[in-house]
Design a protein around this motif. Structure first.
Motif, PDB file in Angstrom:
ATOM      1  N   SER A  94      34.952  -8.672 -28.597  1.00  5.29           N
ATOM      2  CA  SER A  94      35.413  -9.086 -27.270  1.00  5.29           C
ATOM      3  C   SER A  94      36.536 -10.116 -27.351  1.00  5.29           C
ATOM      4  O   SER A  94      36.718 -10.792 -28.367  1.00  5.29           O
ATOM      5  CB  SER A  94      34.242  -9.680 -26.477  1.00  5.29           C
ATOM      6  N   GLU A  95      37.241 -10.255 -26.248  1.00  6.67           N
ATOM      7  CA  GLU A  95      38.310 -11.255 -26.173  1.00  6.67           C
ATOM      8  C   GLU A  95      37.735 -12.665 -26.277  1.00  6.67           C
ATOM      9  O   GLU A  95      38.359 -13.569 -26.845  1.00  6.67           O
ATOM     10  CB  GLU A  95      39.099 -11.098 -24.870  1.00  6.67           C
ATOM     11  N   MET A  96      36.541 -12.866 -25.727  1.00 12.16           N
ATOM     12  CA  MET A  96      35.902 -14.176 -25.812  1.00 12.16           C
ATOM     13  C   MET A  96      35.626 -14.538 -27.280  1.00 12.16           C
ATOM     14  O   MET A  96      35.856 -15.671 -27.712  1.00 12.16           O
ATOM     15  CB  MET A  96      34.594 -14.184 -25.010  1.00 12.16           C
ATOM     16  N   GLU A  97      35.135 -13.537 -28.047  1.00 10.58           N
ATOM     17  CA  GLU A  97      34.899 -13.774 -29.465  1.00 10.58           C
ATOM     18  C   GLU A  97      36.214 -14.055 -30.191  1.00 10.58           C
ATOM     19  O   GLU A  97      36.283 -14.931 -31.063  1.00 10.58           O
ATOM     20  CB  GLU A  97      34.220 -12.551 -30.091  1.00 10.58           C
ATOM     21  N   ARG A  98      37.244 -13.320 -29.823  1.00 12.91           N
ATOM     22  CA  ARG A  98      38.539 -13.486 -30.480  1.00 12.91           C
ATOM     23  C   ARG A  98      39.104 -14.895 -30.226  1.00 12.91           C
ATOM     24  O   ARG A  98      39.613 -15.550 -31.134  1.00 12.91           O
ATOM     25  CB  ARG A  98      39.519 -12.436 -29.958  1.00 12.91           C
ATOM     26  N   GLN A  99      38.968 -15.364 -28.992  1.00 12.71           N
ATOM     27  CA  GLN A  99      39.477 -16.686 -28.645  1.00 12.71           C
ATOM     28  C   GLN A  99      38.696 -17.799 -29.330  1.00 12.71           C
ATOM     29  O   GLN A  99      39.245 -18.836 -29.685  1.00 12.71           O
ATOM     30  CB  GLN A  99      39.448 -16.873 -27.128  1.00 12.71           C
ATOM     31  N   ASN A 104      39.426 -19.712 -32.877  1.00 17.83           N
ATOM     32  CA  ASN A 104      40.202 -20.931 -33.076  1.00 17.83           C
ATOM     33  C   ASN A 104      39.321 -22.089 -33.522  1.00 17.83           C
ATOM     34  O   ASN A 104      39.790 -23.044 -34.145  1.00 17.83           O
ATOM     35  CB  ASN A 104      40.929 -21.317 -31.771  1.00 17.83           C
ATOM     36  N   ASP A 105      38.022 -21.982 -33.199  1.00 17.86           N
ATOM     37  CA  ASP A 105      37.090 -23.046 -33.556  1.00 17.86           C
ATOM     38  C   ASP A 105      36.414 -22.791 -34.897  1.00 17.86           C
ATOM     39  O   ASP A 105      35.632 -23.606 -35.368  1.00 17.86           O
ATOM     40  CB  ASP A 105      36.010 -23.185 -32.476  1.00 17.86           C
ATOM     41  N   LYS A 106      36.681 -21.639 -35.504  1.00 16.08           N
ATOM     42  CA  LYS A 106      36.053 -21.291 -36.776  1.00 16.08           C
ATOM     43  C   LYS A 106      36.892 -21.835 -37.932  1.00 16.08           C
ATOM     44  O   LYS A 106      38.113 -21.792 -37.912  1.00 16.08           O
ATOM     45  CB  LYS A 106      35.913 -19.765 -36.925  1.00 16.08           C
ATOM     46  N   VAL A 107      36.199 -22.332 -38.937  1.00 14.61           N
ATOM     47  CA  VAL A 107      36.903 -22.832 -40.111  1.00 14.61           C
ATOM     48  C   VAL A 107      37.094 -21.660 -41.069  1.00 14.61           C
ATOM     49  O   VAL A 107      36.410 -21.502 -42.073  1.00 14.61           O
ATOM     50  CB  VAL A 107      36.115 -23.967 -40.798  1.00 14.61           C
ATOM     51  N   LEU A 108      38.032 -20.803 -40.705  1.00 11.69           N
ATOM     52  CA  LEU A 108      38.303 -19.604 -41.497  1.00 11.69           C
ATOM     53  C   LEU A 108      39.804 -19.416 -41.651  1.00 11.69           C
ATOM     54  O   LEU A 108      40.569 -19.738 -40.746  1.00 11.69           O
ATOM     55  CB  LEU A 108      37.719 -18.359 -40.798  1.00 11.69           C
ATOM     56  N   SER A 109      40.203 -18.914 -42.781  1.00 14.40           N
ATOM     57  CA  SER A 109      41.611 -18.588 -43.003  1.00 14.40           C
ATOM     58  C   SER A 109      41.782 -17.086 -42.804  1.00 14.40           C
ATOM     59  O   SER A 109      41.144 -16.292 -43.480  1.00 14.40           O
ATOM     60  CB  SER A 109      42.036 -18.982 -44.417  1.00 14.40           C
ATOM     61  N   ASP A 133      23.298 -15.274 -37.602  1.00 14.21           N
ATOM     62  CA  ASP A 133      24.104 -15.569 -36.425  1.00 14.21           C
ATOM     63  C   ASP A 133      25.156 -14.472 -36.302  1.00 14.21           C
ATOM     64  O   ASP A 133      26.147 -14.453 -37.044  1.00 14.21           O
ATOM     65  CB  ASP A 133      24.762 -16.942 -36.586  1.00 14.21           C
ATOM     66  N   ASN A 134      24.934 -13.549 -35.368  1.00 11.54           N
ATOM     67  CA  ASN A 134      25.791 -12.379 -35.269  1.00 11.54           C
ATOM     68  C   ASN A 134      27.242 -12.741 -34.965  1.00 11.54           C
ATOM     69  O   ASN A 134      28.175 -12.102 -35.462  1.00 11.54           O
ATOM     70  CB  ASN A 134      25.257 -11.427 -34.192  1.00 11.54           C
ATOM     71  N   SER A 135      27.458 -13.771 -34.165  1.00  8.79           N
ATOM     72  CA  SER A 135      28.831 -14.168 -33.838  1.00  8.79           C
ATOM     73  C   SER A 135      29.553 -14.667 -35.080  1.00  8.79           C
ATOM     74  O   SER A 135      30.756 -14.418 -35.256  1.00  8.79           O
ATOM     75  CB  SER A 135      28.829 -15.251 -32.756  1.00  8.79           C
ATOM     76  N   GLN A 136      28.838 -15.350 -35.958  1.00  8.16           N
ATOM     77  CA  GLN A 136      29.445 -15.839 -37.194  1.00  8.16           C
ATOM     78  C   GLN A 136      29.772 -14.681 -38.133  1.00  8.16           C
ATOM     79  O   GLN A 136      30.846 -14.652 -38.748  1.00  8.16           O
ATOM     80  CB  GLN A 136      28.504 -16.830 -37.887  1.00  8.16           C
ATOM     81  N   VAL A 137      28.853 -13.713 -38.210  1.00  8.04           N
ATOM     82  CA  VAL A 137      29.086 -12.542 -39.058  1.00  8.04           C
ATOM     83  C   VAL A 137      30.302 -11.766 -38.565  1.00  8.04           C
ATOM     84  O   VAL A 137      31.180 -11.369 -39.352  1.00  8.04           O
ATOM     85  CB  VAL A 137      27.844 -11.624 -39.091  1.00  8.04           C
ATOM     86  N   ARG A 138      30.386 -11.559 -37.250  1.00  9.34           N
ATOM     87  CA  ARG A 138      31.493 -10.784 -36.686  1.00  9.34           C
ATOM     88  C   ARG A 138      32.825 -11.515 -36.889  1.00  9.34           C
ATOM     89  O   ARG A 138      33.858 -10.884 -37.129  1.00  9.34           O
ATOM     90  CB  ARG A 138      31.225 -10.504 -35.209  1.00  9.34           C
ATOM     91  N   ASN A 165      37.991 -11.585 -39.612  1.00  7.29           N
ATOM     92  CA  ASN A 165      38.989 -12.374 -40.335  1.00  7.29           C
ATOM     93  C   ASN A 165      39.249 -11.894 -41.755  1.00  7.29           C
ATOM     94  O   ASN A 165      40.198 -12.340 -42.395  1.00  7.29           O
ATOM     95  CB  ASN A 165      38.547 -13.831 -40.396  1.00  7.29           C
ATOM     96  N   SER A 166      38.394 -11.025 -42.266  1.00  8.31           N
ATOM     97  CA  SER A 166      38.499 -10.640 -43.676  1.00  8.31           C
ATOM     98  C   SER A 166      39.768  -9.830 -43.951  1.00  8.31           C
ATOM     99  O   SER A 166      40.273  -9.122 -43.084  1.00  8.31           O
ATOM    100  CB  SER A 166      37.270  -9.838 -44.100  1.00  8.31           C
ATOM    101  N   TYR A 167      40.236  -9.930 -45.172  1.00  6.68           N
ATOM    102  CA  TYR A 167      41.369  -9.108 -45.612  1.00  6.68           C
ATOM    103  C   TYR A 167      40.906  -7.671 -45.797  1.00  6.68           C
ATOM    104  O   TYR A 167      41.579  -6.723 -45.418  1.00  6.68           O
ATOM    105  CB  TYR A 167      41.939  -9.658 -46.923  1.00  6.68           C
ATOM    106  N   LEU A 168      39.714  -7.523 -46.387  1.00  2.00           N
ATOM    107  CA  LEU A 168      39.126  -6.199 -46.611  1.00  2.00           C
ATOM    108  C   LEU A 168      37.616  -6.346 -46.701  1.00  2.00           C
ATOM    109  O   LEU A 168      37.116  -7.244 -47.383  1.00  2.00           O
ATOM    110  CB  LEU A 168      39.679  -5.589 -47.907  1.00  2.00           C
TER     111      LEU A 168
END
Length: 378
Positions: free
Chosen positions: A179-184, A187-192, A257-262, A267-270
């Motif tokens: 979802s767009e909410m998940e996508r937005q 920005n709060d996730k510590v992920l590259s 935590d499904n939101s964290q998994v998604r 964000n993954s390269y592959l």
């Protein structure tokens, strides 16, 4: 007509374990929204201790698995079956057969028995030859003592037709589009973004975790590799020990935590999917829904879902080649887009729940109009 439905064969809902719990969660709540009365049987050890969840009735049955191991699963299933005999359900849906089909002669007589036939459990390499032989027998008992059957993969449906001459209903797992909410919220996730490879699986040999990590270990990639899954079992400890010298490989443990998994998938390269046994795998659909680019083990189960929209590997050398050569360009983006389209139109939960409702109604009316279907006698 509104049905009184029971779902047995899982550790319970909400999902804290795996595939059958995952689909039972969605299907039970979806059927309740459509006006049906649904009961899910939970292990008494399940963390959800209430007697209901999202309108679904929860019945807690004693489960001694924590004390006596695998044998406890058989006791737990027996306890659930004996309780279900007293409840006068219209439809009893059994999720799998590994530890329940041995009690087939005790299945409730008044309700329609439907079994989701799982994914060729006897093929799993973690089982010894005697256990594999038992699982073949359990599969046969499930066919014998059930009236109707669900296959979550077209490969399983074909197998059941060839092996037992039964016509099962193909209903796969589902997933929710990212979802767009998940996508937005990313920005709060510590992920590259796209700075790591990802794998999510139970630590079992047939999930090709060793093959995948061996291929990555041999590669010249400077990216990290995140591994999601509980490494507490014997194979998990072996894997972590074998690759402890590669500081690019990060074992993150199980994440529920499904939101964290998604977010990790998106964000993954592959995303690597190594499952080689079973039907339509929930984690694969989640990766597709999360817009991950996918590399999958080359087998009929995965290819029946992904078709040409993935990179395929057979061995560690294939994995190494994929890791070192895959690019995130237009062709790869087309793969992601095609897989997302499959989720929207083939594997979305509303569609899956609709199929379950339709099939349960068909089975109920068929059994009550024509009396009990003669089960498989082989």
């Amino acid at each position: 007509m509104k049905l009184k439905v029971a779902i047995l064969g899982t550790r319970g809902i909400p999902n804290h374990y795996g595939g059958f719990e995952h689909i039972s969660e969605y299907v039970s709540a979806g059927l309740v929204k459509r006006g049906h009365s649904v009961t899910v049987y939970n292990s008494h050890n399940h963390p959800h201790t209430e007697n209901s969840w999202n309108g679904v009735e929860i019945r807690h049955c004693y489960d001694p698995e924590y004390m006596i191991g695998t044998a406890g699963q058989f006791v737990y299933d027996l306890n659930c079956i004996l309780d279900a005999r007293k409840q006068n359900y219209d439809v009893i849906m059994l999720m799998g057969y590994t530890s329940s089909s041995v009690w087939g002669t005790l299945y409730p007589k008044k309700g329609v028995i439907i079994t989701n036939m799982d994914g060729l459990e006897w093929k799993r390499s973690k089982y010894s030859k005697p256990v594999q032989a038992f699982l073949r027998h359990a599969e046969k008992l499930a066919v014998k003592h059930s009236q109707f059957y669900i296959a979550d993969s077209l490969v399983i449906k074909s197998y059941l037709q060839d092996k037992y001459s039964i016509d099962s209903k193909y209903i796969p797992y589902g997933a929710d589009v990212y979802s767009e909410m998940e996508r937005q919220s990313l920005n709060d996730k510590v992920l590259s973004k796209e700075d790591y490879f990802l794998l999510m699986a139970r630590m079992e040999p047939e999930n090709n975790i060793e093959t995948i990590l061996e291929g990555f270990n041999s590669s010249s990639s400077r990216k990290s590799f995140k591994v999601l899954g509980d490494t507490g079992n014997r194979f998990g400890k072996y894997i972590t020990n074998r690759f402890k010298g590669d500081d690019r490989i990060e074992f993150k443990g199980a994440i529920f935590d499904n939101s964290q998994v998604r977010a990790l998938q998106n964000n993954s390269y592959l995303y690597f999917h190594g499952h080689s046994v079973g039907g339509t795998n929930p984690s694969l659909l989640e990766a597709m829904a999360s817009e991950a680019l996918i590399a999958a083990h080359n087998n009929p189960f995965n290819k029946s879902v992904l078709h040409s929209d993935a990179f395929y590997f057979n061995d560690a050398k294939d994995v190494q080649t994929i890791v070192e050569t895959v690019q995130r360009k237009e062709t790869e983006q087309t793969m992601v887009t095609n897989n997302l389209r499959k989720i929207k139109y083939q594997f979305n939960w509303e569609h899956i729940v609709d199929q379950y409702e339709e099939f349960l109604m068909e089975c109920y009316y068929s059994a009550n109009k024509y009396e009990r279907i003669v089960p498989y006698q082989g």
